[in-house]
Write a protein that holds these residues in place. Structure first.
Motif, mmCIF file in Angstrom:
data_model
loop_
_atom_site.group_PDB
_atom_site.id
_atom_site.type_symbol
_atom_site.label_atom_id
_atom_site.label_comp_id
_atom_site.label_asym_id
_atom_site.label_seq_id
_atom_site.Cartn_x
_atom_site.Cartn_y
_atom_site.Cartn_z
ATOM 1 N N GLY A 70 0.797 -1.223 0.000
ATOM 2 C CA GLY A 70 0.000 0.000 0.000
ATOM 3 C C GLY A 70 0.831 1.274 0.000
ATOM 4 N N ARG A 71 2.150 1.149 -0.218
ATOM 5 C CA ARG A 71 2.988 2.351 -0.263
ATOM 6 C C ARG A 71 3.036 2.884 -1.693
ATOM 7 N NH1 ARG A 71 7.845 -0.636 2.722
ATOM 8 N NH2 ARG A 71 7.490 -1.818 0.800
ATOM 9 N N VAL A 72 3.040 4.212 -1.791
ATOM 10 C CA VAL A 72 3.091 4.821 -3.123
ATOM 11 C C VAL A 72 4.443 4.518 -3.764
ATOM 12 C CG1 VAL A 72 3.029 7.006 -4.394
ATOM 13 C CG2 VAL A 72 1.469 6.628 -2.495
ATOM 14 N N LEU A 73 4.424 4.154 -5.041
ATOM 15 C CA LEU A 73 5.650 3.819 -5.771
ATOM 16 C C LEU A 73 6.533 5.054 -5.942
ATOM 17 C CD1 LEU A 73 4.089 1.647 -8.629
ATOM 18 C CD2 LEU A 73 5.128 0.834 -6.495
ATOM 19 N N TYR A 74 7.804 4.798 -6.236
ATOM 20 C CA TYR A 74 8.727 5.887 -6.567
ATOM 21 C C TYR A 74 8.412 6.401 -7.964
ATOM 22 C CZ TYR A 74 11.514 4.230 -2.625
ATOM 23 O OH TYR A 74 11.932 3.870 -1.389
ATOM 24 N N ALA A 75 8.901 7.622 -8.248
ATOM 25 C CA ALA A 75 8.629 8.255 -9.543
ATOM 26 C C ALA A 75 9.027 7.346 -10.715
ATOM 27 C CB ALA A 75 9.362 9.592 -9.626
ATOM 28 N N ARG A 76 10.203 6.724 -10.635
ATOM 29 C CA ARG A 76 10.664 5.850 -11.729
ATOM 30 C C ARG A 76 9.711 4.673 -11.936
ATOM 31 N NH1 ARG A 76 16.354 6.967 -12.731
ATOM 32 N NH2 ARG A 76 16.920 8.337 -11.036
ATOM 33 N N GLN A 77 9.252 4.096 -10.819
ATOM 34 C CA GLN A 77 8.331 2.953 -10.922
ATOM 35 C C GLN A 77 6.994 3.397 -11.507
ATOM 36 O OE1 GLN A 77 8.646 2.200 -6.663
ATOM 37 N NE2 GLN A 77 9.588 0.208 -7.084
ATOM 38 N N LEU A 78 6.561 4.590 -11.136
ATOM 39 C CA LEU A 78 5.293 5.113 -11.670
ATOM 40 C C LEU A 78 5.405 5.327 -13.185
ATOM 41 C CD1 LEU A 78 4.547 7.586 -8.756
ATOM 42 C CD2 LEU A 78 3.096 5.646 -9.382
ATOM 43 N N GLN A 108 -7.958 25.206 -33.751
ATOM 44 C CA GLN A 108 -8.366 23.925 -33.184
ATOM 45 C C GLN A 108 -8.459 24.069 -31.670
ATOM 46 O OE1 GLN A 108 -8.719 21.151 -35.260
ATOM 47 N NE2 GLN A 108 -9.606 20.147 -33.476
ATOM 48 N N LEU A 109 -9.493 23.520 -31.071
ATOM 49 C CA LEU A 109 -9.564 23.529 -29.615
ATOM 50 C C LEU A 109 -8.354 22.790 -29.075
ATOM 51 C CD1 LEU A 109 -13.259 22.687 -28.723
ATOM 52 C CD2 LEU A 109 -12.014 24.777 -28.210
ATOM 53 N N PRO A 110 -7.733 23.338 -28.050
ATOM 54 C CA PRO A 110 -6.542 22.647 -27.562
ATOM 55 C C PRO A 110 -6.912 21.269 -27.030
ATOM 56 C CG PRO A 110 -7.178 24.432 -26.093
ATOM 57 C CD PRO A 110 -8.076 24.519 -27.283
ATOM 58 N N ALA A 111 -6.176 20.269 -27.437
ATOM 59 C CA ALA A 111 -6.443 18.921 -26.951
ATOM 60 C C ALA A 111 -6.052 18.860 -25.484
ATOM 61 C CB ALA A 111 -5.628 17.918 -27.740
ATOM 62 N N LEU A 112 -6.800 18.108 -24.718
ATOM 63 C CA LEU A 112 -6.460 17.951 -23.311
ATOM 64 C C LEU A 112 -5.650 16.671 -23.120
ATOM 65 C CD1 LEU A 112 -9.780 19.212 -21.757
ATOM 66 C CD2 LEU A 112 -7.621 20.402 -21.917
ATOM 67 N N ASP A 113 -4.880 16.335 -24.154
ATOM 68 C CA ASP A 113 -3.974 15.197 -24.033
ATOM 69 C C ASP A 113 -2.916 15.524 -22.991
ATOM 70 O OD1 ASP A 113 -5.319 14.164 -26.160
ATOM 71 O OD2 ASP A 113 -3.740 14.527 -27.631
ATOM 72 N N THR A 114 -2.440 14.488 -22.326
ATOM 73 C CA THR A 114 -1.325 14.678 -21.403
ATOM 74 C C THR A 114 -0.082 14.093 -22.042
ATOM 75 O OG1 THR A 114 -2.894 14.305 -19.637
ATOM 76 C CG2 THR A 114 -0.553 14.296 -19.042
ATOM 77 N N ARG A 115 0.950 14.912 -22.179
ATOM 78 C CA ARG A 115 2.200 14.447 -22.789
ATOM 79 C C ARG A 115 3.245 14.256 -21.703
ATOM 80 N NH1 ARG A 115 1.393 14.898 -28.057
ATOM 81 N NH2 ARG A 115 3.501 14.191 -28.457
ATOM 82 N N ILE A 116 3.746 13.047 -21.605
ATOM 83 C CA ILE A 116 4.725 12.724 -20.573
ATOM 84 C C ILE A 116 6.049 12.408 -21.248
ATOM 85 C CG2 ILE A 116 5.267 11.202 -18.639
ATOM 86 C CD1 ILE A 116 2.237 10.684 -18.387
ATOM 87 N N ASP A 117 7.017 13.299 -21.053
ATOM 88 C CA ASP A 117 8.331 13.091 -21.652
ATOM 89 C C ASP A 117 9.186 12.302 -20.662
ATOM 90 O OD1 ASP A 117 10.798 13.198 -22.833
ATOM 91 O OD2 ASP A 117 10.573 15.279 -23.524
ATOM 92 N N ALA A 118 9.034 10.961 -20.717
ATOM 93 C CA ALA A 118 9.674 10.103 -19.716
ATOM 94 C C ALA A 118 11.193 10.242 -19.746
ATOM 95 C CB ALA A 118 9.269 8.654 -19.948
ATOM 96 N N ARG A 119 11.749 10.407 -20.946
ATOM 97 C CA ARG A 119 13.213 10.477 -21.059
ATOM 98 C C ARG A 119 13.758 11.673 -20.261
ATOM 99 N NH1 ARG A 119 16.703 13.145 -23.667
ATOM 100 N NH2 ARG A 119 15.123 14.409 -24.684
ATOM 101 N N VAL A 120 13.138 12.839 -20.473
ATOM 102 C CA VAL A 120 13.600 14.048 -19.787
ATOM 103 C C VAL A 120 13.314 13.969 -18.280
ATOM 104 C CG1 VAL A 120 13.171 16.532 -19.561
ATOM 105 C CG2 VAL A 120 13.521 15.531 -21.815
ATOM 106 N N LEU A 121 12.179 13.387 -17.921
ATOM 107 C CA LEU A 121 11.841 13.288 -16.495
ATOM 108 C C LEU A 121 12.824 12.367 -15.760
ATOM 109 C CD1 LEU A 121 7.941 13.171 -16.712
ATOM 110 C CD2 LEU A 121 9.352 15.045 -15.844
ATOM 111 N N VAL A 122 13.169 11.248 -16.401
ATOM 112 C CA VAL A 122 14.147 10.330 -15.783
ATOM 113 C C VAL A 122 15.500 11.024 -15.670
ATOM 114 C CG1 VAL A 122 15.490 8.219 -16.182
ATOM 115 C CG2 VAL A 122 13.000 8.177 -16.391
ATOM 116 N N ASP A 123 15.848 11.785 -16.703
ATOM 117 C CA ASP A 123 17.099 12.538 -16.665
ATOM 118 C C ASP A 123 17.079 13.539 -15.496
ATOM 119 O OD1 ASP A 123 19.661 13.162 -17.996
ATOM 120 O OD2 ASP A 123 18.752 15.149 -18.176
ATOM 121 N N GLY A 124 15.914 14.182 -15.294
ATOM 122 C CA GLY A 124 15.770 15.112 -14.167
ATOM 123 C C GLY A 124 15.985 14.408 -12.836
ATOM 124 N N LEU A 125 15.453 13.195 -12.728
ATOM 125 C CA LEU A 125 15.654 12.413 -11.495
ATOM 126 C C LEU A 125 17.129 12.073 -11.322
ATOM 127 C CD1 LEU A 125 12.607 9.974 -11.675
ATOM 128 C CD2 LEU A 125 12.975 11.750 -9.943
#
Ligand SMILES: [Zn+2]
Length: 303
Positions: free
Chosen positions: A89-97, A137-154
């Motif tokens: 029941g513990r929240v995962l780490y950012a990398r695991q998420l 065009q109406l802005p899409a409410l897509d969520t863009r996750i740049d995993a490469r840059v986020l992992v680099d940030g970590l």
């Protein structure tokens, strides 16, 4: 009701964005802010004198990890409930998420993980003949996750926290973090005065348009139509009582004639103000930008 994690994400992300913005013109890293002494996460001066880098960065690097973990946990909990936690029941780490998201989402052509807008593609509003606006065009409410840059940030934040190098977060890391705020489970940054965090008029406008689209989704088409029926123009033109007033214009986001114009760009082509239905705000800077674009198009058309 926003999740506690969403609030934590916003609090941390806004702090980072503001700290980063203050470094503009000096450099792209948060160290620059430390050097200037303006870092809100700065440690006591003694620690800084002993080691100019690692310990003084620990605060902001920790905040990056905290913001990312909370933001990703809110997204995963919303999309795939329960998968944000381990067996205990513990929240995962950012990398695991990030791995959980990678498991469910196929990367786009640019490598970003895209969680699509649940409402899918929406066509732009119909263009009435009497409008000057360029429909968009109406802005899409897509969520863009740049995993490469986020992992680099970590990675850079961890090496800074363990004093293995000078490290330092860069603009790209913070931008990738802020992009998470487009997800339905977050969208909290405006409550945290995020407007101060947006770098320029265009980014601010994109954000305002996204907020407006999210607000429209919240109230629904029927309610928007009902509200549009009864709208009063608080800035109605009157030759004597309000000579600087304007007629309502058509809103580029919701398509109703409910955009309350407070003034015009320097060429008198595009109004700035706010839509009374979807709350979209066009700032004077954006109006100038768009007015200039229209002016160029008009010059083109004359040839
Ligand atoms: Zn509108």
């Amino acid at each position: 009701m926003k999740d506690q994690r969403a609030k934590e994400f916003a609090r941390c992300a806004v702090a980072l964005a503001l700290a980063l913005r203050e470094t503009s013109g000096i450099g792209d890293t948060l160290e620059a802010d430390v050097a200037r002494g303006g870092n809100p996460f700065a440690p006591p001066p003694v620690a800084r004198a002993e080691d100019p880098f690692a310990p003084s960065l620990a605060g902001s690097e920790g905040i990056f990890d905290q913001a990312l973990t909370n933001g990703l946990a809110a997204i995963v909990a919303h999309e795939w409930p329960g998968e944000e936690k381990d067996k205990k029941g513990r929240v995962l780490y950012a990398r695991q998420l990030l791995c959980v998201i990678e498991k469910h989402v196929t990367p786009g052509a640019d490598g970003d993980l895209v969680i699509p807008d649940p409402r899918g593609d929406r066509p732009p509003p119909q263009s009435p003949a009497d409008s000057n606006f360029h429909w968009r065009q109406l802005p899409a409410l897509d969520t863009r996750i740049d995993a490469r840059v986020l992992v680099d940030g970590l990675d850079v934040s961890q090496s800074a926290r363990h004093a293995r190098g000078t490290g330092g977060l860069e603009r790209q890391h913070i931008d990738a973090l802020l992009a998470l705020d487009d997800h339905k489970s977050l969208r909290t940054m405006s409550e945290q005065h995020a407007d101060r965090a947006w770098e320029n008029a265009r980014e601010e406008d994109r954000h305002s348009a996204t907020r407006a689209a999210a607000f429209l989704e919240l109230i629904g088409d029927d309610e928007a139509a009902r509200r549009a029926e009864g709208v009063d123009n608080p800035n109605e033109y009157h030759p004597k009582h309000n000579p600087n007033g304007h007629d309502l214009d058509t809103c580029p986001i919701c398509g109703y004639r409910t955009f309350c114009v407070q003034g015009l760009d320097i060429r008198g082509r595009v109004g700035f103000g706010q839509c009374l239905i979807c709350t979209y705000i066009r700032s004077p800077d954006t109006a100038d930008d768009e007015g200039y674009g229209e002016h160029l198009a008009w010059l083109d058309g004359k040839d």
